[in-house]
Write a protein that holds these residues in place. Structure first.
Motif, mmCIF file in Angstrom:
data_model
loop_
_atom_site.group_PDB
_atom_site.id
_atom_site.type_symbol
_atom_site.label_atom_id
_atom_site.label_comp_id
_atom_site.label_asym_id
_atom_site.label_seq_id
_atom_site.Cartn_x
_atom_site.Cartn_y
_atom_site.Cartn_z
ATOM 1 N N ARG B 37 0.775 -1.099 -0.156
ATOM 2 C CA ARG B 37 0.076 0.067 -0.075
ATOM 3 C C ARG B 37 0.941 1.172 -0.064
ATOM 4 O O ARG B 37 1.967 1.203 0.747
ATOM 5 C CB ARG B 37 -0.938 0.020 1.306
ATOM 6 C CG ARG B 37 -1.703 1.349 1.716
ATOM 7 C CD ARG B 37 -2.550 1.274 2.677
ATOM 8 N NE ARG B 37 -3.041 2.580 2.868
ATOM 9 C CZ ARG B 37 -3.981 3.053 3.373
ATOM 10 N NH1 ARG B 37 -4.993 1.798 3.699
ATOM 11 N NH2 ARG B 37 -4.416 4.154 3.702
ATOM 12 N N GLN B 38 0.449 2.388 -0.660
ATOM 13 C CA GLN B 38 1.224 3.490 -0.844
ATOM 14 C C GLN B 38 0.199 4.776 -0.715
ATOM 15 O O GLN B 38 -0.600 4.875 -1.511
ATOM 16 C CB GLN B 38 2.217 3.474 -2.131
ATOM 17 C CG GLN B 38 2.847 4.626 -2.026
ATOM 18 C CD GLN B 38 4.033 4.858 -3.182
ATOM 19 O OE1 GLN B 38 3.751 4.333 -4.373
ATOM 20 N NE2 GLN B 38 5.364 5.512 -2.914
ATOM 21 N N GLY B 43 6.593 6.282 1.294
ATOM 22 C CA GLY B 43 6.952 4.871 0.723
ATOM 23 C C GLY B 43 5.983 3.830 0.890
ATOM 24 O O GLY B 43 5.063 3.825 1.938
ATOM 25 N N PRO B 44 6.242 3.102 0.058
ATOM 26 C CA PRO B 44 5.064 1.659 0.311
ATOM 27 C C PRO B 44 5.214 0.942 1.491
ATOM 28 O O PRO B 44 6.412 0.957 1.970
ATOM 29 C CB PRO B 44 5.612 0.822 -1.095
ATOM 30 C CG PRO B 44 6.366 1.647 -1.941
ATOM 31 C CD PRO B 44 6.919 2.799 -1.191
ATOM 32 N N VAL B 45 3.992 0.519 1.990
ATOM 33 C CA VAL B 45 4.219 -0.367 3.126
ATOM 34 C C VAL B 45 3.679 -1.740 2.825
ATOM 35 O O VAL B 45 2.685 -1.958 2.080
ATOM 36 C CB VAL B 45 3.054 0.180 4.252
ATOM 37 C CG1 VAL B 45 2.929 -0.725 5.401
ATOM 38 C CG2 VAL B 45 3.495 1.731 4.509
ATOM 39 N N ALA B 86 -6.057 4.328 -1.106
ATOM 40 C CA ALA B 86 -4.781 4.609 -1.095
ATOM 41 C C ALA B 86 -4.310 3.955 -2.645
ATOM 42 O O ALA B 86 -5.270 3.399 -3.462
ATOM 43 C CB ALA B 86 -4.011 3.501 -0.306
ATOM 44 N N THR B 87 -3.141 3.882 -3.033
ATOM 45 C CA THR B 87 -2.530 3.276 -4.193
ATOM 46 C C THR B 87 -2.139 1.867 -3.693
ATOM 47 O O THR B 87 -1.373 1.775 -2.638
ATOM 48 C CB THR B 87 -1.672 4.008 -4.976
ATOM 49 O OG1 THR B 87 -2.271 5.102 -5.362
ATOM 50 C CG2 THR B 87 -0.797 3.150 -6.235
ATOM 51 N N TYR B 88 -2.620 0.699 -4.428
ATOM 52 C CA TYR B 88 -1.981 -0.526 -4.114
ATOM 53 C C TYR B 88 -1.224 -1.151 -5.166
ATOM 54 O O TYR B 88 -1.444 -1.033 -6.455
ATOM 55 C CB TYR B 88 -3.156 -1.579 -3.968
ATOM 56 C CG TYR B 88 -4.044 -1.212 -2.492
ATOM 57 C CD1 TYR B 88 -4.932 -0.096 -2.600
ATOM 58 C CD2 TYR B 88 -3.613 -1.758 -1.220
ATOM 59 C CE1 TYR B 88 -5.579 0.368 -1.545
ATOM 60 C CE2 TYR B 88 -3.986 -1.323 -0.047
ATOM 61 C CZ TYR B 88 -5.234 -0.177 -0.251
ATOM 62 O OH TYR B 88 -5.802 -0.003 0.926
ATOM 63 N N GLY B 107 0.665 0.183 -9.935
ATOM 64 C CA GLY B 107 -0.376 0.260 -9.037
ATOM 65 C C GLY B 107 -1.899 0.712 -9.651
ATOM 66 O O GLY B 107 -2.120 1.071 -10.778
ATOM 67 N N THR B 108 -2.562 0.644 -8.623
ATOM 68 C CA THR B 108 -4.120 0.894 -8.754
ATOM 69 C C THR B 108 -4.591 1.776 -7.693
ATOM 70 O O THR B 108 -4.251 1.662 -6.369
ATOM 71 C CB THR B 108 -5.003 -0.381 -8.735
ATOM 72 O OG1 THR B 108 -4.565 -1.380 -9.769
ATOM 73 C CG2 THR B 108 -6.315 -0.046 -8.780
#
Lengths: 116, 114
Positions: B37-38, B43-45, B86-88, B107-108
Motif C-alpha cells: 500500500r502506498q 513509501g510503500p508499506v 490509497a494506491t496498491y 499500481g491501482t
C-alpha cells in the motif's frame, strides 16, 4: 526502533550536476535496495546491496552507482543529471536475503529529486 | 521482458463493499508475489506475500490469491473503509542465490466513498 530513514527529504539540482542520497536501514536489517519512482508509476528497481557489494542491478545506466558501508547504511550517487532523473528515490531494507524467511521490505519516506 | 499490468488506474468503491484489485503478469512466474500500500508522498508499506505454491493468503480483511496458470493475482479488501483509500502495488519477487529482484506494477488507486 527507528525505521528506514532517508536524507535529504527534497533536493533541487541542475542538469549535469551530481547528487548523493543517503539511507539508513531498519535496525537488524543488512540488505538495502534502491528504487526510482516517477509520478504515477510503480517503483523501478535500481540495485541491491548486501555485505557492501552490489548484488543485483536493474536497467539503469552506469551514471547510477551506490555504496554500502559496514554499518549497513547506503548511498545512491547519480552523475550527469538529466531532466528525466526527476523522481522520488526510495530506499528499502530487509533482513539477509532469504535466510530469515522474512521477505518483506521496509521502505523509507523517499527523497524527492527535481532536476531543472 | 517481464511485464506487470494492474487493473484500471483508479477504482471507486462504496464503503462496506469488497474491493478487488487485479495483477496480471507475463513471462515467468515469480517465486513470490507481494502486495504493498502506498499513500501520497510516502513509501510503500508491505501488506502480504504469497508463494507460488500457495493459492490463497489472508490477513484480517485482506485476501490474496495467486494463480500461476492464469498468471494472475487478485487482492481483496472486504468491508472496505474510507481509510483503505490509497494506491496498491503488486510486485513480483524473483529470488536469486544471494539477492532478490523485485519488479513493481504501476499500481491501482483505490477510493472508498462513504
Amino acid at each position: 526502533d527507528a525505521g528506514v530513514t532517508q536524507s535529504p527529504t527534497h533536493l533541487i539540482k541542475t542538469r549535469g550536476q551530481q547528487v548523493t542520497l543517503r539511507c539508513s536501514p531498519k535496525s537488524g536489517h543488512d540488505t538495502v535496495s534502491w528504487y526510482q519512482q516517477a509520478l504515477g508509476q510503480g517503483p523501478q528497481f535500481i540495485f541491491q546491496y548486501y555485505e557492501e557489494e552490489e548484488r543485483q542491478r536493474g536497467n539503469f545506466p552506469d551514471r547510477f552507482s551506490g555504496h554500502q558501508f559496514p554499518n549497513y547504511s547506503s548511498e545512491l550517487n547519480v552523475n550527469a543529471l538529466l531532466l528525466g532523473d526527476s523522481a522520488l528515490y526510495l530506499c528499502a531494507s530487509s533482513p539477509t536475503p532469504r535466510a530469515s524467511g522474512n521477505y518483506e521490505q521496509y521502505f523509507g519516506p523517499g527523497t524527492r529529486l527535481t532536476v531543472t | 521482458s517481464q511485464k506487470i499490468e494492474q487493473n484500471s488506474e483508479a477504482l471507486n468503491i462504496q464503503e462496506g463493499k469488497t474491493a478487488t484489485l487485479t495483477c496480471n503478469y507475463t513471462n515467468y512466474s515469480p517465486a513470490y508475489l507481494q502486495w504493498y500500500r502506498q499513500d501520497p508522498g510516502r513509501g510503500p508499506v508491505f501488506l502480504l506475500l504469497i508463494r507460488e505454491n500457495e493459492k490463497e493468503k489472508r490477513k484480517e480483511r485482506l485476501k490474496v490469491t495467486f494463480d500461476t496458470t492464469l498468471k494472475q493475482s487478485l487482492f481483496h479488501i472486504t468491508a472496505s473503509q474510507p481509510a483503505d483509500s490509497a494506491t496498491y502495488l503488486c510486485a513480483l519477487d524473483f529470488p536469486l542465490s544471494s539477492a532478490s529482484k523485485i519488479i513493481f506494477g504501476s499500481g491501482t488507486r483505490l477510493s472508498i466513498r462513504p
